[in-house]
Design a protein around this motif. Structure first.
Motif, PDB file in Angstrom:
ATOM      1  N   CYS A  29       0.827  -1.208   0.000  1.00  0.00           N
ATOM      2  CA  CYS A  29       0.000   0.000   0.000  1.00  0.00           C
ATOM      3  C   CYS A  29       0.862   1.259   0.000  1.00  0.00           C
ATOM      4  O   CYS A  29       0.509   2.264  -0.629  1.00  0.00           O
ATOM      5  N   ILE A  30       1.990   1.207   0.687  1.00  0.00           N
ATOM      6  CA  ILE A  30       2.898   2.357   0.710  1.00  0.00           C
ATOM      7  C   ILE A  30       3.425   2.641  -0.690  1.00  0.00           C
ATOM      8  O   ILE A  30       3.463   3.795  -1.138  1.00  0.00           O
ATOM      9  N   ARG A  31       3.804   1.592  -1.420  1.00  0.00           N
ATOM     10  CA  ARG A  31       4.306   1.768  -2.789  1.00  0.00           C
ATOM     11  C   ARG A  31       3.200   2.254  -3.718  1.00  0.00           C
ATOM     12  O   ARG A  31       3.437   3.098  -4.586  1.00  0.00           O
ATOM     13  N   LEU A  32       1.991   1.731  -3.530  1.00  0.00           N
ATOM     14  CA  LEU A  32       0.880   2.131  -4.396  1.00  0.00           C
ATOM     15  C   LEU A  32       0.534   3.601  -4.217  1.00  0.00           C
ATOM     16  O   LEU A  32       0.147   4.281  -5.170  1.00  0.00           O
ATOM     17  N   GLN A  33       0.679   4.118  -2.996  1.00  0.00           N
ATOM     18  CA  GLN A  33       0.355   5.516  -2.742  1.00  0.00           C
ATOM     19  C   GLN A  33       1.350   6.470  -3.389  1.00  0.00           C
ATOM     20  O   GLN A  33       1.084   7.675  -3.490  1.00  0.00           O
ATOM     21  N   ALA A  34       2.473   5.928  -3.855  1.00  0.00           N
ATOM     22  CA  ALA A  34       3.433   6.765  -4.579  1.00  0.00           C
ATOM     23  C   ALA A  34       2.932   7.099  -5.978  1.00  0.00           C
ATOM     24  O   ALA A  34       3.427   8.029  -6.616  1.00  0.00           O
ATOM     25  N   LEU A  35       1.905   6.348  -6.449  1.00  0.00           N
ATOM     26  CA  LEU A  35       1.320   6.624  -7.746  1.00  0.00           C
ATOM     27  C   LEU A  35       0.456   7.877  -7.681  1.00  0.00           C
ATOM     28  O   LEU A  35      -0.186   8.146  -6.671  1.00  0.00           O
ATOM     29  N   GLU A  36       0.419   8.620  -8.776  1.00  0.00           N
ATOM     30  CA  GLU A  36      -0.366   9.851  -8.810  1.00  0.00           C
ATOM     31  C   GLU A  36      -1.860   9.547  -8.672  1.00  0.00           C
ATOM     32  O   GLU A  36      -2.399   8.692  -9.361  1.00  0.00           O
ATOM     33  N   GLY A  37      -2.507  10.238  -7.758  1.00  0.00           N
ATOM     34  CA  GLY A  37      -3.949  10.089  -7.587  1.00  0.00           C
ATOM     35  C   GLY A  37      -4.373   8.912  -6.731  1.00  0.00           C
ATOM     36  O   GLY A  37      -5.571   8.653  -6.582  1.00  0.00           O
ATOM     37  N   VAL A  38      -3.424   8.187  -6.154  1.00  0.00           N
ATOM     38  CA  VAL A  38      -3.750   7.022  -5.324  1.00  0.00           C
ATOM     39  C   VAL A  38      -3.568   7.374  -3.850  1.00  0.00           C
ATOM     40  O   VAL A  38      -2.460   7.656  -3.401  1.00  0.00           O
ATOM     41  N   GLY A  39      -4.687   7.354  -3.116  1.00  0.00           N
ATOM     42  CA  GLY A  39      -4.654   7.607  -1.686  1.00  0.00           C
ATOM     43  C   GLY A  39      -4.782   6.306  -0.906  1.00  0.00           C
ATOM     44  O   GLY A  39      -4.732   5.213  -1.494  1.00  0.00           O
ATOM     45  N   PRO A  40      -4.961   6.393   0.399  1.00  0.00           N
ATOM     46  CA  PRO A  40      -5.047   5.183   1.234  1.00  0.00           C
ATOM     47  C   PRO A  40      -6.149   4.216   0.823  1.00  0.00           C
ATOM     48  O   PRO A  40      -5.922   3.015   0.726  1.00  0.00           O
ATOM     49  N   VAL A  41      -7.359   4.737   0.584  1.00  0.00           N
ATOM     50  CA  VAL A  41      -8.479   3.866   0.224  1.00  0.00           C
ATOM     51  C   VAL A  41      -8.253   3.210  -1.128  1.00  0.00           C
ATOM     52  O   VAL A  41      -8.443   2.002  -1.298  1.00  0.00           O
ATOM     53  N   CYS A  42      -7.808   4.000  -2.118  1.00  0.00           N
ATOM     54  CA  CYS A  42      -7.537   3.440  -3.454  1.00  0.00           C
ATOM     55  C   CYS A  42      -6.412   2.412  -3.403  1.00  0.00           C
ATOM     56  O   CYS A  42      -6.448   1.409  -4.116  1.00  0.00           O
ATOM     57  N   ALA A  43      -5.420   2.656  -2.548  1.00  0.00           N
ATOM     58  CA  ALA A  43      -4.299   1.710  -2.426  1.00  0.00           C
ATOM     59  C   ALA A  43      -4.799   0.357  -1.928  1.00  0.00           C
ATOM     60  O   ALA A  43      -4.374  -0.691  -2.428  1.00  0.00           O
ATOM     61  N   ILE A  44      -5.715   0.378  -0.959  1.00  0.00           N
ATOM     62  CA  ILE A  44      -6.278  -0.870  -0.436  1.00  0.00           C
ATOM     63  C   ILE A  44      -7.064  -1.599  -1.518  1.00  0.00           C
ATOM     64  O   ILE A  44      -6.926  -2.809  -1.713  1.00  0.00           O
ATOM     65  N   LEU A  45      -7.901  -0.857  -2.250  1.00  0.00           N
ATOM     66  CA  LEU A  45      -8.723  -1.478  -3.296  1.00  0.00           C
ATOM     67  C   LEU A  45      -7.872  -2.075  -4.399  1.00  0.00           C
ATOM     68  O   LEU A  45      -8.171  -3.158  -4.916  1.00  0.00           O
TER      69      LEU A  45
END
Length: 246
Positions: A212-228
């Motif tokens: 999830c930490i790596r996914l949040q490095a993507l533009e427009g990806v927050g905590p909830v989107c990272a989980i999904l």
């Protein structure tokens, strides 16, 4: 064609239809058993392919069967339907699952880990509370607009406006209506606080999750989107290539 037996389970809450077939497709039994008996059966049976439709309870029984030493295949219900013969009965459904499980072109559904299930469950409950909060807020705004009280969008604006309206003794609102508005408003504020608490819990979980930490490095990806995204694409071995994942 599979070289092992197939144990097909038509899932339910308490009574399950179980169809066991040999490698040549011959039916050994097709019977209804209880939840406790199903657990005993999965533990006692030799290693087999345990197949079931993707529905409520699939993850639990897949994990239980896997721990008992079986292979697992969860199949989309629409794919199973094509192999059902005759009327829709539990016995025919279980047999259809068995037949579908043997087809090499039928791909099994991805199964979540316990951790992924928990994350998904937290997000589902957060989403439900958000919908309830929005619904309550919209109801309050719509009702009070009919009395000449337009309230701006946003939780803060609503929590500021409602107490002022209820405390105004000179408006035309009846006592019973004020009481009801106040009760709904209290439910709204509770939902707001519950959403904040759950989101805080999610943030704490995400801090310890490297994916999830790596996914949040993507533009427009927050905590909830990272989980999904993690839940949807976490097990990359389920996809042959990037196009299939997309």
């Amino acid at each position: 064609m599979l070289n092992c037996n197939v144990i097909a389970i038509d899932l339910a809450k308490n009574l399950f239809q179980v169809c066991k077939t040999q490698s040549n497709g011959k039916v050994i039994y097709n019977k209804t058993i209880s939840r406790a008996k199903l657990k005993e059966l999965l533990i006692k049976e030799q290693q087999s392919l345990v197949a079931m439709e993707s529905c409520g309870g699939t993850h639990y029984w897949a994990q239980f069967a896997k721990q008992a030493g079986h292979q697992i295949k969860a199949i989309n219900a629409r794919q199973v339907k094509a192999f059902r013969q005759g009327q829709k009965t539990d016995a025919n459904d279980a047999l259809a699952i068995s037949v579908a499980a043997r087809q090499p072109h039928i791909k099994g559904s991805r199964l979540l880990s316990v951790q992924e299930q928990c994350l998904q469950g937290i997000e589902c409950m957060r989403d439900l509370l958000v919908k309830q909060k929005v619904s309550l807020g919209n109801q309050l705004r719509a009702l009070l607009l009919e009395f000449g009280y337009p309230i701006a969008q946003g939780d803060t604006k609503l929590t500021q406006a409602i107490p002022e309206i209820l405390e105004d003794a000179e408006n035309s609102l009846t006592g019973a209506f004020r009481f009801t508005i106040n009760r709904v408003y209290q439910r709204f504020t509770e939902a707001v606080e519950e959403v904040k608490l759950i989101e805080k819990q999610l943030h704490e979980v995400i801090k310890e999750d490297q994916t999830c930490i790596r996914l949040q490095a993507l533009e427009g990806v927050g905590p909830v989107c990272a989980i999904l995204i993690k839940i949807a694409l976490g097990n990359t071995t389920h996809f042959k290539n990037g196009r299939e994942a997309a």
